[in-house]
Design an enzyme around this catalytic site. Structure first.
Site, short mmCIF file in Angstrom:
data_model
loop_
_atom_site.label_atom_id
_atom_site.label_comp_id
_atom_site.label_asym_id
_atom_site.label_seq_id
_atom_site.Cartn_x
_atom_site.Cartn_y
_atom_site.Cartn_z
N ARG A 57 43.88 51.77 -15.34
CA ARG A 57 44.42 52.45 -14.14
C ARG A 57 45.84 52.04 -13.78
NH1 ARG A 57 39.41 51.52 -13.47
NH2 ARG A 57 39.82 50.05 -15.14
N THR A 58 46.20 50.80 -13.98
CA THR A 58 47.56 50.40 -13.58
C THR A 58 48.58 51.11 -14.46
OG1 THR A 58 46.65 48.25 -12.99
CG2 THR A 58 49.05 48.44 -13.08
N ARG A 107 53.00 44.31 -17.69
CA ARG A 107 51.84 43.42 -17.57
C ARG A 107 51.91 42.43 -18.70
NH1 ARG A 107 45.71 45.35 -16.55
NH2 ARG A 107 46.64 45.57 -14.49
N1 CP Z 1 42.86 47.16 -11.33
C1 CP Z 1 43.47 47.09 -12.53
O1 CP Z 1 44.44 46.35 -12.69
O2 CP Z 1 42.92 47.85 -13.48
P1 CP Z 1 43.48 47.96 -14.99
O3 CP Z 1 43.26 46.62 -15.64
O4 CP Z 1 42.66 49.05 -15.63
O5 CP Z 1 44.93 48.30 -14.92
#
Ligand code: CP
Length: 338
Positions: A57-58, A107
């Site tokens: 999602r991020t 990230r």
């Molecule tokens: N909440 C969140 O960081 O989800 P992801 O790891 O899928 O990005």
């Protein structure tokens, strides 16, 4: 703070007025996020997503948010897909990537790495999660969601009760959220975790210094009885030395419909930053709550789009111009009338 050209690395850089501004811009993004309107305000701008740890999602919501503002997205996914696998430094990578981009989201598995990258970048950098340290945009979308959910129950961010459950040692989302809550008044927090996975003392001290009441426990059921929000988290297995070590904690604190109905007040809102671990041995947030009206996890993910659109518009200084660059949603016109 001045958002234009800023890096977003930690929630500690925000004042309360900054949060209000982000949320105001996020509210205005709703017609675009819901694809009822289109804006081309960032046409010609490029976002580079550099995700060196898994993400659904991020990464996707950063990309979609930028696309919805009219911009283009380029992605590097996984360290093996970048020249860092050949020994290239964060400094060189940042110098190169910032020549190709107007904003970068990163990230990285190591704490502080995104800040190091940002120091070398020539364009704004947004922290999409650095190890167990911070996840500032997740905290913003969580707080935005909490505000909306509380409002629906006649409450505000200045007087509410939250139980935060699970891996509070390694959970970067809860580190950022709790630091952000220091900007508000009269928050009662209950931290539910195995003692070995407790919330870092520095975060607890910061909350207490802000005047908040903090209870630390390993008892789930008593902790969720009188709260407005239950915020469940996954065991962050990727931070443990071995899967066996993480296995000791999986499934320790489970929330399901039966436990919720027996212990929680009916209006309690259920949150989770996701991903939830739905494997049988973990299952910290059971799918039997999927249709429960209090389950806000997918409202959180929808809100993430609004908040991330707002941040991009503010970092690039176009938040006042979004409506000026609006145009009709052309593909809807091809639909048969309902
Ligand atoms: N909440 C969140 O960081 O989800 P992801 O790891 O899928 O990005």
């Amino acid at each position: 703070m001045d958002f234009v050209g800023a890096n977003i690395l930690s929630v500690c850089q925000f004042e309360r007025a900054d949060i209000d501004r982000v949320f105001g811009v996020a509210d205005a993004m709703a017609p675009y996020a819901q694809r009822r309107k289109v804006t081309r305000v960032l046409e010609g701008a490029i976002l580079s997503n550099m995700f060196l740890e898994p993400s659904t999602r991020t990464r996707l919501s950063f990309g979609v948010a930028f696309n919805l503002l009219g911009g283009t997205v380029r992605e590097t996914v996984g360290i093996t897909a970048s020249a860092m696998a050949k020994g290239e430094s964060l400094y060189d990578t940042a110098r190169v990537l910032s020549g190709y981009s107007d904003v970068i989201c990163m990230r990285h598995p190591q704490e502080g790495s995104v800040a190091e990258f940002a120091a070398a970048s020539r364009v704004p950098v947004v922290n999409g999660g650095d190890g167990a340290n911070e996840h500032p945009t997740q905290a913003l979308l969580d707080l935005y969601t909490i505000r909306k959910e509380l409002l629906a129950n006649g409450r505000t961010l200045d007087d509410f009760r939250i139980a935060v459950i699970g891996d509070l040692k390694y959970g970067r989302t809860v580190h950022s959220l709790c630091k952000l809550l220091c900007l508000f008044d009269k928050v009662q927090l209950t931290f539910v975790s195995p003692p070995e996975l407790a919330m870092p003392e520095a975060v607890v001290e910061k909350l207490r210094a802000a005047g908040h009441k903090v209870v630390i426990t390993d008892q789930l059921e008593a902790s969720i009885s009188h709260v407005d929000i239950v915020y469940s988290t996954r065991i962050q297995e990727e931070r443990f030395a071995s899967p066996e070590e993480a296995n000791q904690y999986r499934g320790r604190f489970r929330l399901n419909r039966e436990i919720f109905t027996r212990h929680c007040e009916p209006n309690t809102v259920i949150m989770h930053p996701l991903p939830r671990d739905s494997r049988a041995e973990a299952n910290e947030l059971d799918t039997d709550l999927n249709e429960h009206p209090g389950l806000a996890i997918f409202r959180q993910t929808d809100n993430g789009l609004l908040v991330r659109m707002a941040l991009f518009a503010m970092l690039l200084g176009v938040e006042e111009l979004v409506d000026d660059y609006a145009c009709p949603v052309r593909w809807h016109s091809r639909r048969s009338p309902v």
